[in-house]
Structure formats: structure tokens, C-alpha cells
Scaffold this motif. Sequence first.
Motif, PDB file in Angstrom:
ATOM      1  N   PRO A 197       4.045  26.611 -21.836  1.00 60.09           N
ATOM      2  CA  PRO A 197       5.012  25.517 -21.903  1.00 60.09           C
ATOM      3  C   PRO A 197       5.263  24.898 -20.524  1.00 60.09           C
ATOM      4  CG  PRO A 197       5.950  27.599 -22.745  1.00 60.09           C
ATOM      5  CD  PRO A 197       4.668  27.919 -22.079  1.00 60.09           C
ATOM      6  N   SER A 198       5.942  23.766 -20.509  1.00 60.31           N
ATOM      7  CA  SER A 198       6.274  23.090 -19.256  1.00 60.31           C
ATOM      8  C   SER A 198       7.232  23.954 -18.436  1.00 60.31           C
ATOM      9  CB  SER A 198       6.940  21.750 -19.557  1.00 60.31           C
ATOM     10  OG  SER A 198       8.224  21.976 -20.121  1.00 60.31           O
ATOM     11  N   GLY A 199       7.269  23.686 -17.126  1.00 60.53           N
ATOM     12  CA  GLY A 199       8.210  24.396 -16.254  1.00 60.53           C
ATOM     13  C   GLY A 199       9.642  24.152 -16.690  1.00 60.53           C
ATOM     14  N   THR A 200       9.917  22.942 -17.133  1.00 59.03           N
ATOM     15  CA  THR A 200      11.275  22.593 -17.582  1.00 59.03           C
ATOM     16  C   THR A 200      11.655  23.420 -18.813  1.00 59.03           C
ATOM     17  OG1 THR A 200      10.820  20.362 -16.803  1.00 59.03           O
ATOM     18  CG2 THR A 200      12.754  20.644 -18.221  1.00 59.03           C
ATOM     19  N   ALA A 201      10.702  23.557 -19.748  1.00 55.93           N
ATOM     20  CA  ALA A 201      10.993  24.316 -20.967  1.00 55.93           C
ATOM     21  C   ALA A 201      11.234  25.791 -20.651  1.00 55.93           C
ATOM     22  CB  ALA A 201       9.850  24.157 -21.963  1.00 55.93           C
ATOM     23  N   SER A 242      10.879   8.150 -12.670  1.00 58.64           N
ATOM     24  CA  SER A 242      12.103   8.901 -13.004  1.00 58.64           C
ATOM     25  C   SER A 242      12.285  10.112 -12.088  1.00 58.64           C
ATOM     26  CB  SER A 242      12.060   9.379 -14.462  1.00 58.64           C
ATOM     27  OG  SER A 242      10.940  10.221 -14.663  1.00 58.64           O
ATOM     28  N   PHE A 243      11.193  10.590 -11.473  1.00 64.39           N
ATOM     29  CA  PHE A 243      11.297  11.781 -10.630  1.00 64.39           C
ATOM     30  C   PHE A 243      11.647  11.434  -9.176  1.00 64.39           C
ATOM     31  CE2 PHE A 243       7.944  12.679 -13.885  1.00 64.39           C
ATOM     32  CZ  PHE A 243       8.727  13.497 -14.683  1.00 64.39           C
ATOM     33  N   VAL A 244      11.549  10.142  -8.831  1.00 62.84           N
ATOM     34  CA  VAL A 244      11.651   9.767  -7.410  1.00 62.84           C
ATOM     35  C   VAL A 244      13.058   9.961  -6.829  1.00 62.84           C
ATOM     36  CG1 VAL A 244      11.345   7.879  -5.744  1.00 62.84           C
ATOM     37  CG2 VAL A 244       9.660   8.228  -7.577  1.00 62.84           C
ATOM     38  N   LEU A 252       7.378  17.861 -25.026  1.00 62.90           N
ATOM     39  CA  LEU A 252       6.302  16.934 -25.405  1.00 62.90           C
ATOM     40  C   LEU A 252       5.789  16.254 -24.139  1.00 62.90           C
ATOM     41  CD1 LEU A 252       9.104  16.413 -27.333  1.00 62.90           C
ATOM     42  CD2 LEU A 252       7.355  15.427 -28.790  1.00 62.90           C
ATOM     43  N   HIS A 253       4.477  16.343 -23.892  1.00 67.30           N
ATOM     44  CA  HIS A 253       3.906  15.790 -22.665  1.00 67.30           C
ATOM     45  C   HIS A 253       2.574  15.084 -22.918  1.00 67.30           C
ATOM     46  CE1 HIS A 253       6.816  18.399 -20.603  1.00 67.30           C
ATOM     47  NE2 HIS A 253       6.616  17.646 -19.545  1.00 67.30           N
ATOM     48  N   HIS A 254       2.154  14.345 -21.887  1.00 65.25           N
ATOM     49  CA  HIS A 254       0.828  13.718 -21.845  1.00 65.25           C
ATOM     50  C   HIS A 254      -0.258  14.801 -21.944  1.00 65.25           C
ATOM     51  CE1 HIS A 254       0.306  15.185 -17.676  1.00 65.25           C
ATOM     52  NE2 HIS A 254       1.618  15.076 -17.643  1.00 65.25           N
ATOM     53  N   PRO A 255      -1.433  14.453 -22.467  1.00 69.21           N
ATOM     54  CA  PRO A 255      -2.462  15.486 -22.692  1.00 69.21           C
ATOM     55  C   PRO A 255      -3.187  15.955 -21.434  1.00 69.21           C
ATOM     56  CG  PRO A 255      -3.192  13.351 -23.526  1.00 69.21           C
ATOM     57  CD  PRO A 255      -1.796  13.145 -23.046  1.00 69.21           C
ATOM     58  N   ASN A 256      -2.891  15.382 -20.254  1.00 71.82           N
ATOM     59  CA  ASN A 256      -3.544  15.852 -19.022  1.00 71.82           C
ATOM     60  C   ASN A 256      -2.783  16.995 -18.356  1.00 71.82           C
ATOM     61  OD1 ASN A 256      -5.618  13.925 -19.147  1.00 71.82           O
ATOM     62  ND2 ASN A 256      -4.180  12.369 -18.428  1.00 71.82           N
ATOM     63  N   LYS A 257      -1.713  17.446 -18.975  1.00 72.36           N
ATOM     64  CA  LYS A 257      -0.904  18.499 -18.368  1.00 72.36           C
ATOM     65  C   LYS A 257      -1.636  19.845 -18.453  1.00 72.36           C
ATOM     66  CE  LYS A 257       3.782  20.398 -18.326  1.00 72.36           C
ATOM     67  NZ  LYS A 257       3.756  20.485 -16.864  1.00 72.36           N
ATOM     68  N   ALA A 258      -1.645  20.593 -17.314  1.00 73.00           N
ATOM     69  CA  ALA A 258      -2.406  21.854 -17.265  1.00 73.00           C
ATOM     70  C   ALA A 258      -1.642  23.021 -17.875  1.00 73.00           C
ATOM     71  CB  ALA A 258      -2.747  22.177 -15.805  1.00 73.00           C
ATOM     72  N   ALA A 302      11.952  22.721  -7.793  1.00 74.65           N
ATOM     73  CA  ALA A 302      12.698  22.315  -8.997  1.00 74.65           C
ATOM     74  C   ALA A 302      11.714  22.012 -10.121  1.00 74.65           C
ATOM     75  CB  ALA A 302      13.559  21.095  -8.705  1.00 74.65           C
ATOM     76  N   PRO A 303      11.938  22.576 -11.308  1.00 73.56           N
ATOM     77  CA  PRO A 303      11.002  22.320 -12.408  1.00 73.56           C
ATOM     78  C   PRO A 303      11.058  20.884 -12.911  1.00 73.56           C
ATOM     79  CG  PRO A 303      12.863  23.637 -13.180  1.00 73.56           C
ATOM     80  CD  PRO A 303      12.994  23.514 -11.692  1.00 73.56           C
ATOM     81  N   ASN A 304      12.173  20.208 -12.624  1.00 66.75           N
ATOM     82  CA  ASN A 304      12.259  18.802 -13.053  1.00 66.75           C
ATOM     83  C   ASN A 304      13.211  18.057 -12.124  1.00 66.75           C
ATOM     84  OD1 ASN A 304      12.479  16.353 -14.539  1.00 66.75           O
ATOM     85  ND2 ASN A 304      11.747  17.479 -16.336  1.00 66.75           N
ATOM     86  N   PHE A 305      12.732  16.946 -11.545  1.00 68.32           N
ATOM     87  CA  PHE A 305      13.543  16.167 -10.617  1.00 68.32           C
ATOM     88  C   PHE A 305      14.223  14.973 -11.282  1.00 68.32           C
ATOM     89  CE2 PHE A 305      11.132  18.533  -7.461  1.00 68.32           C
ATOM     90  CZ  PHE A 305      12.069  18.732  -6.456  1.00 68.32           C
ATOM     91  N   VAL A 362       4.838  10.716 -21.659  1.00 68.21           N
ATOM     92  CA  VAL A 362       4.952  11.107 -20.244  1.00 68.21           C
ATOM     93  C   VAL A 362       5.542  12.520 -20.219  1.00 68.21           C
ATOM     94  CG1 VAL A 362       5.938  10.559 -17.987  1.00 68.21           C
ATOM     95  CG2 VAL A 362       5.113   8.720 -19.467  1.00 68.21           C
ATOM     96  N   ALA A 363       6.864  12.650 -20.281  1.00 68.86           N
ATOM     97  CA  ALA A 363       7.511  13.981 -20.260  1.00 68.86           C
ATOM     98  C   ALA A 363       8.812  13.906 -21.043  1.00 68.86           C
ATOM     99  CB  ALA A 363       7.788  14.404 -18.826  1.00 68.86           C
ATOM    100  N   HIS A 364       8.922  14.759 -22.047  1.00 68.55           N
ATOM    101  CA  HIS A 364      10.049  14.678 -22.986  1.00 68.55           C
ATOM    102  C   HIS A 364      10.436  16.091 -23.413  1.00 68.55           C
ATOM    103  CE1 HIS A 364       8.493  10.500 -23.490  1.00 68.55           C
ATOM    104  NE2 HIS A 364       7.365  11.143 -23.282  1.00 68.55           N
ATOM    105  N   THR A 402       5.679  20.903  -8.213  1.00 68.25           N
ATOM    106  CA  THR A 402       4.590  21.581  -8.928  1.00 68.25           C
ATOM    107  C   THR A 402       5.147  22.774  -9.704  1.00 68.25           C
ATOM    108  OG1 THR A 402       3.125  20.910  -7.155  1.00 68.25           O
ATOM    109  CG2 THR A 402       2.308  22.639  -8.622  1.00 68.25           C
ATOM    110  N   THR A 403       4.605  22.973 -10.896  1.00 70.21           N
ATOM    111  CA  THR A 403       5.137  24.020 -11.784  1.00 70.21           C
ATOM    112  C   THR A 403       4.382  25.337 -11.587  1.00 70.21           C
ATOM    113  OG1 THR A 403       3.734  22.952 -13.412  1.00 70.21           O
ATOM    114  CG2 THR A 403       6.087  22.528 -13.564  1.00 70.21           C
ATOM    115  N   GLY A 404       4.749  26.335 -12.379  1.00 70.50           N
ATOM    116  CA  GLY A 404       4.042  27.614 -12.345  1.00 70.50           C
ATOM    117  C   GLY A 404       4.746  28.672 -11.524  1.00 70.50           C
TER     118      GLY A 404
HETATM  119  O1  LIG Z   1       3.334  17.788 -15.913  1.00 75.04           O
HETATM  120  C1  LIG Z   1       4.266  16.964 -16.072  1.00 75.04           C
HETATM  121  O2  LIG Z   1       4.063  15.787 -16.350  1.00 75.04           O
HETATM  122  C2  LIG Z   1       5.645  17.435 -15.903  1.00 75.04           C
HETATM  123  N1  LIG Z   1       5.844  18.639 -15.469  1.00 75.04           N
HETATM  124  C3  LIG Z   1       7.097  19.255 -15.239  1.00 75.04           C
HETATM  125  C4  LIG Z   1       7.271  20.427 -16.171  1.00 75.04           C
HETATM  126  O3  LIG Z   1       6.301  21.147 -16.420  1.00 75.04           O
HETATM  127  O4  LIG Z   1       8.396  20.673 -16.621  1.00 75.04           O
HETATM  128  C5  LIG Z   1       8.251  18.280 -15.271  1.00 75.04           C
HETATM  129  C6  LIG Z   1       8.101  17.181 -16.270  1.00 75.04           C
HETATM  130  O5  LIG Z   1       8.268  17.747 -17.533  1.00 75.04           O
HETATM  131  C7  LIG Z   1       6.768  16.503 -16.146  1.00 75.04           C
END
Ligand SMILES: O=C(O)C1=N[C@H](C(=O)O)C[C@H](O)C1
Length: 250
Positions: free
Chosen positions: A144-148, A222-224, A135-141, A106-109, A197-199, A80-82
Motif C-alpha cells: 500500500p501507499s505510505g499514506t495508507a 498539491s504537495f508543493v 487509489l493511485h496512478h499505475p506507475n506507483k512502485a 512525511a508520507p504525504n505533504f 494521481v493520489a487519493h 519518498t516512501t518505504g
Molecule cells: O506515489 C505517489 O504518487 C504518492 N505517494 C505517497 C504515498 O505513497 O502515500 C503520497 C501520495 O499518496 C502520492
Amino acid sequence: MAQGIRVGVFGSNGKVGRAIVAGIEAADDLVYTAGVDKGDAPEFFSDTDTQVVVDFTHPDVVMNNLKFLIENGIHAVVGTTGFTDERLAQVGEWLSAAPGVGVLIAPNFAIGAVLSMRFAQAAARFYDSVEVIELHHPNKADAPSGTAYRTASLIAEARAAAGVGKSPDATTAELEGARGAEVDGVRVHSIRLAGLVAHQEVLLGTQGETLTIRHDSMDRTSFVPGVLLGVRGIGDRPGLTVGLDDLLDL
Ligand SMILES: O=C(O)C1=N[C@H](C(=O)O)C[C@H](O)C1
Ligand SMILES: NC(=O)C1=CN([C@@H]2O[C@H](COP(=O)(O)OP(=O)(O)OC[C@H]3O[C@@H](n4cnc5c(N)ncnc54)[C@H](OP(=O)(O)O)[C@@H]3O)[C@@H](O)[C@H]2O)C=CC1
């Protein structure tokens, strides 16, 4: 009782949580004990002698989840991010009262995402300009992403250590947001698009050339492997570990 590390999942019905549950169930050395979703009692984990819990929930609830796990002597692997510096310090404080408990955040597994952050860190000092596009799916809360966030911080650290200044930018008239957000002085742009998905792309540029470092998670499986690596290793790593790098010997 079945043999293996006893593993539960916070957010087991979520998009990533479902992939993690399937990964645990498919592994010979792991036993899936319990899933806790919104409205379920976290005591399911203690009642089932769970040793490690994986958390893929929401930035608003992850701190409460972690407090419960640490207080109950359960190791945690958190996607989980944040996580701000303040949040990490709070987790460290809870852990200091629970010797022997390990928490991996970890921000990205995805292995490629971890590598791409390393590549960006290594390249950062050689280029005048650097910007990050996630670049992510539109359901992301979160944006920027944790990875970014992490990528930009690593880039900024590497540039500061090498004495490289900010990326050149002559913008004087700007529609608010047009140049993205700044993380430690590095521009970060967030795209939300159905079908993704997550890019992430890190764009670097200097005289006469550019370099693009791109990673794509096409699927949440990809995260597993990274999460299961964390699950298998966290029992031997008391305290707080941030990022998957150490577990990958990077
Ligand atoms: O919400 C996601 O989907 C992802 N979240 C993480 C992030 O915020 O970096 C990891 C990955 O990008 C997918
Ligand atoms: N580090 C990494 O490699 C990755 C990190 N992530 C991060 O993981 C998090 C989850 O992502 P994703 O799976 O896409 O999100 P989802 O919304 O699909 O899943 C989250 C799940 O957690 C549940 N939930 C909400 N509150 C609680 C609670 N208090 N206790 C237990 N479960 C709860 C949600 O239930 P409900 O739907 O009912 O609210 C939902 O089932 C995000 O922060 C995301 O950025 C994602 C991918 C990879």
C-alpha cells in the motif's frame, strides 16, 4: 550570491520532483541550487553550498541519499516512501553522529491528506468497522501507499488506546487478496488506475451509519506548499521529524 535558503532536489526530473523545482524557483526566499537524478553525482549539492535537499526518488535509493546528506551536514525533506521502523531507526542513528542536521520524513505533504489522517485517527474509536482504500496512478512502485500505512497505524493506535477490537469480519472462504492487506490489523486496499494521481478513502461504519473521509490530490502541485513549509522549517529542527503535523501546529 543570490539570497535565501539554498535548496536542491534529489529526483528533480521525476513527476513530483519537477513540481518541487518549479515551486522552489517561484519562491522569493529560496534559491534552487542543483537537481540530482539517476546517474548524477550527489556531490553537486555540496559543490553548490546547498543547505536543504528535497528527496522524491524511490524507496530503493532513498536511504543512500539520506546517508550522503547527513554525512555532508545537509538538511533533508523527504517525500519518498518505504520508511519502516527499522529505516527510521537507522536515520536516527546517522543523525546522532551529526548534531545540528535535521531530517523531515512525511508520507504525504498535501495539507488535506495530513488533515484526513488526523480526522481518521479521531474517528477511529467511535466505529465498529474501519477499512482504508488508497487509489493511485499505475506507475506507483509501492503498495500500500505510505499514506495508507501511516493512516492504518494511527487508526490502530487510537482503537487500541480506546479498547476497541478488530473490525468484525465473518469471511471464512477467500480468494487470496480479496480482503486486501492488513496493516496493524486494519484492512488496506490498493487500487492502481490510469487517470488517477493520489487519493484515499477511510470508511468507518457502525450501527445504522457510515462515515467516509476522502482526500484527493488532483495534481502534484498539491504537495508543493507542504514541502516548502518543511524546507523553511527544517533548519530549526535538528534530528528526525516524522510527518508534517508539528510544522502545521496540529
Ligand atoms: O506515489 C505517489 O504518487 C504518492 N505517494 C505517497 C504515498 O505513497 O502515500 C503520497 C501520495 O499518496 C502520492
Ligand atoms: N510524501 C509525499 O507527499 C509524496 C510522496 N511520493 C513518493 O515520492 C517518490 C517519487 O514519486 P514520483 O515523483 O511519482 O516518482 P518518479 O518515478 O516520477 O520520480 C522519481 C525520480 O527519481 C529518480 N531517481 C531514481 N533513482 C535516483 C537516484 N539514485 N538519485 C536521484 N534520483 C533518482 C528517477 O529517475 P528514473 O526515472 O531515471 O529512474 C525519477 O526521475 C515515491 O516514493 C512516491 O511514493 C509521491 C508523491 C507525494
